[in-house]
Design a protein around this motif. Structure first.
Motif, PDB file in Angstrom:
ATOM      1  N   VAL A 241       0.808  -1.179  -0.059  1.00 28.68           N
ATOM      2  CA  VAL A 241       0.141  -0.122  -0.080  1.00 28.68           C
ATOM      3  C   VAL A 241       0.854   1.407  -0.048  1.00 28.68           C
ATOM      4  CG1 VAL A 241      -1.684   1.314   1.269  1.00 28.68           C
ATOM      5  CG2 VAL A 241      -2.215  -1.008   0.981  1.00 28.68           C
ATOM      6  N   LEU A 242       0.817   1.952  -1.113  1.00 29.57           N
ATOM      7  CA  LEU A 242       1.460   3.303  -1.128  1.00 29.57           C
ATOM      8  C   LEU A 242       0.529   4.503  -0.734  1.00 29.57           C
ATOM      9  CD1 LEU A 242       3.413   2.778  -4.639  1.00 29.57           C
ATOM     10  CD2 LEU A 242       4.171   2.098  -2.373  1.00 29.57           C
ATOM     11  N   LEU A 243       0.675   4.961   0.491  1.00 30.75           N
ATOM     12  CA  LEU A 243      -0.040   6.294   0.873  1.00 30.75           C
ATOM     13  C   LEU A 243       0.271   7.401   0.222  1.00 30.75           C
ATOM     14  CD1 LEU A 243      -2.727   6.955   2.490  1.00 30.75           C
ATOM     15  CD2 LEU A 243      -0.926   7.344   4.348  1.00 30.75           C
ATOM     16  N   ILE A 244      -0.344   7.812  -0.940  1.00 33.04           N
ATOM     17  CA  ILE A 244       0.162   8.986  -1.493  1.00 33.04           C
ATOM     18  C   ILE A 244      -0.538  10.226  -1.120  1.00 33.04           C
ATOM     19  CG2 ILE A 244       0.377  10.146  -3.870  1.00 33.04           C
ATOM     20  CD1 ILE A 244       1.737   7.197  -3.673  1.00 33.04           C
ATOM     21  N   THR A 245       0.251  10.986  -0.263  1.00 38.40           N
ATOM     22  CA  THR A 245      -0.261  12.421   0.342  1.00 38.40           C
ATOM     23  C   THR A 245       0.618  13.497   0.014  1.00 38.40           C
ATOM     24  OG1 THR A 245       1.003  12.012   2.330  1.00 38.40           O
ATOM     25  CG2 THR A 245      -1.046  10.804   2.388  1.00 38.40           C
ATOM     26  N   PRO A 246       0.319  14.669   0.483  1.00 38.43           N
ATOM     27  CA  PRO A 246       1.466  15.758   0.213  1.00 38.43           C
ATOM     28  C   PRO A 246       2.683  15.337   0.848  1.00 38.43           C
ATOM     29  CG  PRO A 246      -0.754  16.734   0.738  1.00 38.43           C
ATOM     30  CD  PRO A 246      -0.984  15.118   1.047  1.00 38.43           C
ATOM     31  N   ASN A 247       2.655  14.910   2.342  1.00 40.97           N
ATOM     32  CA  ASN A 247       4.093  14.537   2.817  1.00 40.97           C
ATOM     33  C   ASN A 247       4.784  13.431   2.074  1.00 40.97           C
ATOM     34  OD1 ASN A 247       3.392  16.045   4.919  1.00 40.97           O
ATOM     35  ND2 ASN A 247       2.300  14.472   5.972  1.00 40.97           N
ATOM     36  N   PHE A 248       4.185  12.539   1.424  1.00 43.75           N
ATOM     37  CA  PHE A 248       4.574  11.389   0.653  1.00 43.75           C
ATOM     38  C   PHE A 248       5.455  12.219  -0.532  1.00 43.75           C
ATOM     39  CE2 PHE A 248       5.098   8.258  -2.282  1.00 43.75           C
ATOM     40  CZ  PHE A 248       5.182   6.964  -1.863  1.00 43.75           C
ATOM     41  N   LEU A 249       4.663  12.983  -1.215  1.00 41.83           N
ATOM     42  CA  LEU A 249       5.167  13.537  -2.478  1.00 41.83           C
ATOM     43  C   LEU A 249       6.576  14.327  -2.143  1.00 41.83           C
ATOM     44  CD1 LEU A 249       1.958  14.643  -4.267  1.00 41.83           C
ATOM     45  CD2 LEU A 249       3.444  12.525  -4.531  1.00 41.83           C
TER      46      LEU A 249
ATOM     47  N   ILE B 119      -0.694  -1.231  -4.314  1.00 46.34           N
ATOM     48  CA  ILE B 119      -1.973  -0.555  -4.252  1.00 46.34           C
ATOM     49  C   ILE B 119      -1.730   1.121  -3.751  1.00 46.34           C
ATOM     50  CG2 ILE B 119      -4.149  -0.799  -2.986  1.00 46.34           C
ATOM     51  CD1 ILE B 119      -3.464  -3.456  -2.302  1.00 46.34           C
ATOM     52  N   PRO B 120      -1.793   1.903  -5.111  1.00 48.67           N
ATOM     53  CA  PRO B 120      -1.752   3.371  -4.548  1.00 48.67           C
ATOM     54  C   PRO B 120      -2.985   3.920  -3.971  1.00 48.67           C
ATOM     55  CG  PRO B 120      -1.202   3.024  -6.776  1.00 48.67           C
ATOM     56  CD  PRO B 120      -2.042   1.715  -6.135  1.00 48.67           C
ATOM     57  N   VAL B 121      -2.989   4.535  -2.779  1.00 49.67           N
ATOM     58  CA  VAL B 121      -3.992   5.212  -2.026  1.00 49.67           C
ATOM     59  C   VAL B 121      -3.887   6.730  -1.984  1.00 49.67           C
ATOM     60  CG1 VAL B 121      -5.122   5.229   0.091  1.00 49.67           C
ATOM     61  CG2 VAL B 121      -4.228   3.148  -0.665  1.00 49.67           C
ATOM     62  N   LEU B 122      -4.600   7.271  -2.475  1.00 48.31           N
ATOM     63  CA  LEU B 122      -4.629   8.863  -2.721  1.00 48.31           C
ATOM     64  C   LEU B 122      -5.329   9.473  -1.465  1.00 48.31           C
ATOM     65  CD1 LEU B 122      -3.733   8.027  -5.699  1.00 48.31           C
ATOM     66  CD2 LEU B 122      -4.907   9.974  -6.411  1.00 48.31           C
ATOM     67  N   LYS B 123      -4.722  10.447  -0.842  1.00 51.70           N
ATOM     68  CA  LYS B 123      -5.064  11.155   0.311  1.00 51.70           C
ATOM     69  C   LYS B 123      -4.964  12.495   0.279  1.00 51.70           C
ATOM     70  CE  LYS B 123      -6.041  10.752   5.021  1.00 51.70           C
ATOM     71  NZ  LYS B 123      -5.596  12.102   5.801  1.00 51.70           N
ATOM     72  N   ASP B 124      -5.857  13.442   0.215  1.00 47.81           N
ATOM     73  CA  ASP B 124      -5.639  14.867   0.454  1.00 47.81           C
ATOM     74  C   ASP B 124      -4.683  15.357  -0.472  1.00 47.81           C
ATOM     75  OD1 ASP B 124      -6.948  14.811   2.710  1.00 47.81           O
ATOM     76  OD2 ASP B 124      -5.085  14.413   4.039  1.00 47.81           O
ATOM     77  N   ILE B 125      -4.583  14.763  -1.866  1.00 41.75           N
ATOM     78  CA  ILE B 125      -3.856  15.554  -3.055  1.00 41.75           C
ATOM     79  C   ILE B 125      -4.822  15.428  -4.156  1.00 41.75           C
ATOM     80  CG2 ILE B 125      -1.788  14.484  -2.078  1.00 41.75           C
ATOM     81  CD1 ILE B 125      -1.750  12.570  -4.583  1.00 41.75           C
ATOM     82  N   ASP B 126      -4.350  16.451  -5.217  1.00 36.94           N
ATOM     83  CA  ASP B 126      -5.023  16.388  -6.453  1.00 36.94           C
ATOM     84  C   ASP B 126      -4.689  15.351  -7.517  1.00 36.94           C
ATOM     85  OD1 ASP B 126      -5.797  17.356  -9.358  1.00 36.94           O
ATOM     86  OD2 ASP B 126      -6.705  18.940  -8.061  1.00 36.94           O
TER      87      ASP B 126
END
Length: 216
Positions: free
Chosen positions: A132-140, A164-171
């Motif tokens: 699981v890749l939690l893609i958030t502003p912090n991740f980027l 499994i990419p998981v997008l949270k709080d990003i466009d």
């Protein structure tokens, strides 16, 4: 002005179909390699709103010691930024409390004391069925997260349901290019997001146990 052209300008525009809106809709990884997106200057990552029926019985992963599930130490490795630790801890608690008792690797909790961080991560990625890749502003913004992402992609470059990419709080426009051929889960409501992650992992393990050779 020509009459036909004037009429065209006055023609009302068709309102968008709400069913085509992907934000917050269930998004699952396919059980086979994801088809590449069509080339387009405005192409965006896609989520699925329709997915194959999921077998909810846990018997396919719970009993037999020779099941393909037990060929690795972990069912899922969580790759995340330290700034998102609270969300990740809640996700891990949710997955581990399920009837399937998913085995999760959480770096700060499960790494061996005093060991090299890079070595621990590499071992965890290699010994996990899904990532699981939690893609958030912090991740980027975190180079270490980029390293984790690329290591997972190197382990399974065909993206056969394990990443499994998981997008949270990003466009969606900020979604990493390396992942744009992989279906993602968009977290709007935490409860729904956790459920979608669980079902995605279950689907992969179900396919693994039923067709172990196809996942070699």
């Amino acid at each position: 002005m020509a009459g036909w052209f004037k009429a065209l300008l006055q023609k009302p525009r068709k309102s968008p179909d709400p069913s085509s809106h992907v934000d917050g809709a269930p998004a699952y990884l396919p059980s086979s390699p994801s088809p590449p997106l069509q080339r387009s200057s405005g192409s965006l990552p896609r989520s699925l709103t329709n997915s194959p029926k999921l077998v909810t019985s846990t018997s396919w992963i719970a009993s037999r010691p020779d099941s393909a599930r037990w060929s690795k130490l972990y069912d899922v490795c969580i790759c995340h930024s330290e700034g998102d630790l609270e969300f990740v801890e809640q996700l891990v608690a949710y997955l581990e409390s399920q009837p399937e008792h998913f085995r999760c690797f959480l770096q700060l909790r499960d790494s061996a004391p005093g060991s090299a961080v890079v070595t621990e991560l590499c071992n965890a990625v290699q010994n996990s069925h899904c990532w699981v890749l939690l893609i958030t502003p912090n991740f980027l913004k975190d180079p270490w997260c980029c390293y984790q992402m690329h290591h997972a992609l190197t382990e399974a470059p065909m993206a056969n349901g394990r990443t499994i990419p998981v997008l949270k709080d990003i466009d969606r426009r900020d979604y990493p290019r390396e992942l744009r051929c992989i279906y993602y889960i968009s977290v709007v409501l935490q409860e729904n997001g956790f459920r979608q992650i669980k079902e995605t992992v279950m689907r992969y393990l179900q396919d693994l146990c039923q067709n172990p050779r196809s996942r070699d």
